[in-house]
Design a protein around this motif. Structure first.
Motif, PDB file in Angstrom:
ATOM      1  N   ILE A   5       0.857  -1.196   0.000  1.00 18.16           N
ATOM      2  CA  ILE A   5       0.000   0.000   0.000  1.00 18.16           C
ATOM      3  C   ILE A   5       0.888   1.240   0.000  1.00 18.16           C
ATOM      4  CG2 ILE A   5      -1.832   1.246   1.238  1.00 18.16           C
ATOM      5  CD1 ILE A   5      -2.647  -1.602   0.306  1.00 18.16           C
ATOM      6  N   ARG A   6       0.560   2.186  -0.851  1.00 12.11           N
ATOM      7  CA  ARG A   6       1.249   3.489  -0.780  1.00 12.11           C
ATOM      8  C   ARG A   6       0.517   4.258   0.320  1.00 12.11           C
ATOM      9  NH1 ARG A   6       1.765   8.958  -0.142  1.00 12.11           N
ATOM     10  NH2 ARG A   6       3.061   9.964  -1.717  1.00 12.11           N
ATOM     11  N   LYS A   7       1.177   4.387   1.473  1.00  9.85           N
ATOM     12  CA  LYS A   7       0.551   5.018   2.630  1.00  9.85           C
ATOM     13  C   LYS A   7       0.362   6.518   2.393  1.00  9.85           C
ATOM     14  CE  LYS A   7      -0.061   2.778   5.954  1.00  9.85           C
ATOM     15  NZ  LYS A   7      -1.293   1.957   6.198  1.00  9.85           N
ATOM     16  N   ALA A   8      -0.715   7.055   2.950  1.00 11.76           N
ATOM     17  CA  ALA A   8      -0.968   8.500   2.862  1.00 11.76           C
ATOM     18  C   ALA A   8      -0.025   9.209   3.826  1.00 11.76           C
ATOM     19  CB  ALA A   8      -2.425   8.792   3.211  1.00 11.76           C
ATOM     20  N   HIS A  86       9.607  16.292  -4.964  1.00 12.64           N
ATOM     21  CA  HIS A  86      10.011  17.415  -4.112  1.00 12.64           C
ATOM     22  C   HIS A  86      11.130  17.062  -3.120  1.00 12.64           C
ATOM     23  CE1 HIS A  86       6.237  19.278  -5.438  1.00 12.64           C
ATOM     24  NE2 HIS A  86       6.707  20.414  -4.952  1.00 12.64           N
ATOM     25  N   HIS A  87      11.200  15.794  -2.725  1.00 10.48           N
ATOM     26  CA  HIS A  87      12.061  15.434  -1.591  1.00 10.48           C
ATOM     27  C   HIS A  87      13.278  14.610  -1.984  1.00 10.48           C
ATOM     28  CE1 HIS A  87       8.793  16.814   0.915  1.00 10.48           C
ATOM     29  NE2 HIS A  87       7.986  16.042   0.232  1.00 10.48           N
ATOM     30  N   TYR A  88      13.278  14.077  -3.193  1.00  8.42           N
ATOM     31  CA  TYR A  88      14.298  13.092  -3.532  1.00  8.42           C
ATOM     32  C   TYR A  88      14.757  13.319  -4.962  1.00  8.42           C
ATOM     33  CZ  TYR A  88      16.416   8.475  -4.250  1.00  8.42           C
ATOM     34  OH  TYR A  88      17.289   7.461  -4.533  1.00  8.42           O
ATOM     35  N   SER A  94       9.422   7.615 -12.139  1.00 10.36           N
ATOM     36  CA  SER A  94       9.169   6.467 -11.262  1.00 10.36           C
ATOM     37  C   SER A  94       7.672   6.194 -11.160  1.00 10.36           C
ATOM     38  CB  SER A  94       9.745   6.767  -9.872  1.00 10.36           C
ATOM     39  OG  SER A  94       9.418   5.738  -8.967  1.00 10.36           O
ATOM     40  N   GLY A  95       7.294   4.930 -11.246  1.00  9.17           N
ATOM     41  CA  GLY A  95       5.882   4.540 -11.142  1.00  9.17           C
ATOM     42  C   GLY A  95       5.575   3.961  -9.768  1.00  9.17           C
ATOM     43  N   SER A  96       4.339   4.063  -9.359  1.00  8.41           N
ATOM     44  CA  SER A  96       3.924   3.557  -8.037  1.00  8.41           C
ATOM     45  C   SER A  96       3.649   2.061  -8.126  1.00  8.41           C
ATOM     46  CB  SER A  96       2.671   4.296  -7.552  1.00  8.41           C
ATOM     47  OG  SER A  96       1.672   4.258  -8.552  1.00  8.41           O
ATOM     48  N   TYR A  97       4.687   1.274  -7.898  1.00  8.97           N
ATOM     49  CA  TYR A  97       4.536  -0.186  -7.955  1.00  8.97           C
ATOM     50  C   TYR A  97       4.005  -0.707  -6.626  1.00  8.97           C
ATOM     51  CZ  TYR A  97       7.031   0.006 -12.374  1.00  8.97           C
ATOM     52  OH  TYR A  97       7.389   0.277 -13.670  1.00  8.97           O
ATOM     53  N   GLY A 125      10.990   3.510 -14.011  1.00  7.58           N
ATOM     54  CA  GLY A 125      11.627   2.780 -12.917  1.00  7.58           C
ATOM     55  C   GLY A 125      10.801   2.810 -11.646  1.00  7.58           C
ATOM     56  N   PHE A 126      11.447   2.482 -10.533  1.00  9.11           N
ATOM     57  CA  PHE A 126      10.784   2.571  -9.229  1.00  9.11           C
ATOM     58  C   PHE A 126      11.781   3.095  -8.208  1.00  9.11           C
ATOM     59  CE2 PHE A 126       9.060   0.242  -5.300  1.00  9.11           C
ATOM     60  CZ  PHE A 126       8.202   1.291  -5.000  1.00  9.11           C
ATOM     61  N   GLU A 127      11.515   4.297  -7.729  1.00  9.67           N
ATOM     62  CA  GLU A 127      12.337   4.941  -6.701  1.00  9.67           C
ATOM     63  C   GLU A 127      11.451   5.094  -5.460  1.00  9.67           C
ATOM     64  OE1 GLU A 127      15.462   5.864  -7.020  1.00  9.67           O
ATOM     65  OE2 GLU A 127      15.779   5.734  -9.208  1.00  9.67           O
ATOM     66  N   PRO A 128      11.452   4.106  -4.564  1.00  8.48           N
ATOM     67  CA  PRO A 128      10.542   4.151  -3.409  1.00  8.48           C
ATOM     68  C   PRO A 128      10.614   5.460  -2.623  1.00  8.48           C
ATOM     69  CG  PRO A 128      11.686   2.052  -3.483  1.00  8.48           C
ATOM     70  CD  PRO A 128      12.303   2.904  -4.544  1.00  8.48           C
ATOM     71  N   GLN A 129      11.832   6.022  -2.500  1.00  9.28           N
ATOM     72  CA  GLN A 129      11.979   7.262  -1.717  1.00  9.28           C
ATOM     73  C   GLN A 129      11.279   8.453  -2.378  1.00  9.28           C
ATOM     74  OE1 GLN A 129      16.323   6.210  -1.308  1.00  9.28           O
ATOM     75  NE2 GLN A 129      16.163   7.711   0.326  1.00  9.28           N
ATOM     76  N   ALA A 130      11.124   8.382  -3.684  1.00  8.80           N
ATOM     77  CA  ALA A 130      10.423   9.471  -4.379  1.00  8.80           C
ATOM     78  C   ALA A 130       8.928   9.438  -4.053  1.00  8.80           C
ATOM     79  CB  ALA A 130      10.627   9.351  -5.888  1.00  8.80           C
ATOM     80  N   HIS A 131       8.401   8.245  -3.784  1.00  7.39           N
ATOM     81  CA  HIS A 131       6.962   8.105  -3.523  1.00  7.39           C
ATOM     82  C   HIS A 131       6.600   8.285  -2.057  1.00  7.39           C
ATOM     83  CE1 HIS A 131       5.936   6.631  -7.603  1.00  7.39           C
ATOM     84  NE2 HIS A 131       7.204   6.263  -7.571  1.00  7.39           N
ATOM     85  N   ALA A 132       7.550   7.967  -1.173  1.00  9.01           N
ATOM     86  CA  ALA A 132       7.246   7.864   0.260  1.00  9.01           C
ATOM     87  C   ALA A 132       6.519   9.075   0.836  1.00  9.01           C
ATOM     88  CB  ALA A 132       8.525   7.604   1.041  1.00  9.01           C
TER      89      ALA A 132
END
Length: 268
Positions: A5-8, A86-88, A94-97, A125-132
Motif C-alpha cells: 500500500i502506498r501510505k498517505a 520534491h524530496h528526492y 518512477s511509477g507507483s509499484y 523505474g521505481f524509486e521508493p523514496q520518491a513516492h514515500a
C-alpha cells in the motif's frame, strides 16, 4: 500487507485525516463554485487532461476542485497522476509499484498491469523514496476517490528528465481513450503578490494559447517539466485548453509579501 500500500503521508497536514472532513471540504468547494456563473460554451466539455495545483487544501483545494468538477464527466477507466519529486533527487520517472493507494476514504486500486506495460515502453523505474512522502501526487488522491470511487490510478513521479521524453509518455497516455491525465504543478513561490502575478501570467498565457515557448518568459512553475510536456502533447494532438482558476496563497492568508501561485486548467 502494508508494503503493498502506498501510505498517505501528508494526511492531517495538507488535507484532513478523517474521511468525513475531506468530504465536507470538497462539498464546500463545490458550493463555492456553484456561486460562479459558468459560461455556456464550456458547460459540456469533457477534458482528457487537467492541470491542478498541489498545496494544502486551504490554499489550493478550491482551484484543484474546479478541474475535478469537469474531469468527473470523464468515463476514464484509469487516471494517471503525474507530479514532480520534491524530496528526492533522481533521473527519469518512477511509477507507483504498489497494489493500492491509501486515502482517508479508503484505498484506490493501482492499475498494475497497465503500469507494467507502460514501463516496458517508456523505461519507468521505481524509486521508493520518491513516492514515500510526495505530496504533489498524493493530494490528488482524495479528490479522485471522491469523484471517481470505482476508477483505478497510476502515480508517476518525475525527477530530472527531458521534457520531450515526458511529452511522448503523455501523448501515449492520451491516445488511449480509457485514460484521463492529471498534471500536478504549483506556480511561482515566495515572491511578493505583484511579482508572483507577473511570473504566473506567463504560465497562464502559455497554457491558454498552448504555446510552450511562452513559459520561457518568466514562468516559475515548480512542475514546469510537466506543464511543458503537457503543452507539447496538447499541440501535437490539436487539443484546446481552458483556464479554470488562478489565485495565490494571499487569497487564503491575506499575506502579500511572500506568496505561492496556483492554477487549474483543462485540455479537451
Amino acid at each position: 500487507m502494508a508494503s503493498h500500500i502506498r501510505k498517505a503521508a501528508v494526511q492531517g497536514s495538507f488535507y484532513p485525516k478523517e474521511c468525513a472532513e475531506v468530504k465536507a471540504l470538497i462539498e464546500k468547494f463545490k458550493q463555492e463554485l456553484e456561486t460562479i456563473p459558468v459560461s455556456p460554451e464550456i458547460q459540456n466539455i469533457i477534458p482528457k487532461a487537467v492541470i491542478v495545483p498541489h498545496a494544502g487544501y486551504i490554499y489550493s483545494g478550491f482551484t484543484a476542485n474546479c478541474a475535478y468538477q469537469f474531469l468527473k464527466r470523464s468515463k476514464a477507466k484509469r487516471i494517471i497522476v503525474i507530479g514532480p519529486s520534491h524530496h528526492y533527487y533522481f533521473k527519469g520517472i518512477s511509477g507507483s509499484y504498489y497494489e493500492a493507494y491509501e486515502t482517508p476514504c479508503g484505498e484506490i486500486p493501482i492499475d498494475s498491469p497497465y503500469l507494467f506495460a507502460l514501463a516496458k515502453q517508456f523505461n519507468i523505474g521505481f524509486e521508493p523514496q520518491a513516492h514515500a512522502k510526495e505530496h504533489s501526487t498524493e493530494v490528488q488522491m482524495p479528490f479522485i476517490k471522491y469523484y471517481f470511487p470505482h476508477t483505478k490510478v497510476i502515480e508517476l513521479i518525475y525527477g530530472d528528465m527531458a521534457v520531450k521524453e515526458l511529452a511522448n509518455l503523455i501523448l501515449a497516455l492520451l491516445h488511449n481513450k480509457e485514460n484521463a491525465v492529471i498534471i500536478s504543478s504549483d506556480l511561482s513561490h515566495f515572491h511578493t503578490l505583484e511579482e508572483a502575478k507577473a511570473h504566473d501570467f506567463s504560465c497562464l498565457r502559455a497554457v491558454d494559447t498552448i504555446d510552450a515557448k511562452i513559459l520561457k518568459q518568466g514562468c516559475e512553475a515548480c512542475g514546469i517539466t510537466g506543464l511543458h510536456a503537457m503543452l507539447l502533447a496538447a499541440k501535437e494532438l490539436k487539443l484546446s485548453s481552458k483556464l479554470l482558476d488562478y489565485r495565490t496563497s494571499a487569497d487564503a492568508t491575506g499575506e502579500t509579501k511572500s506568496v505561492v501561485g496556483y492554477m487549474s486548467a483543462m485540455f479537451y
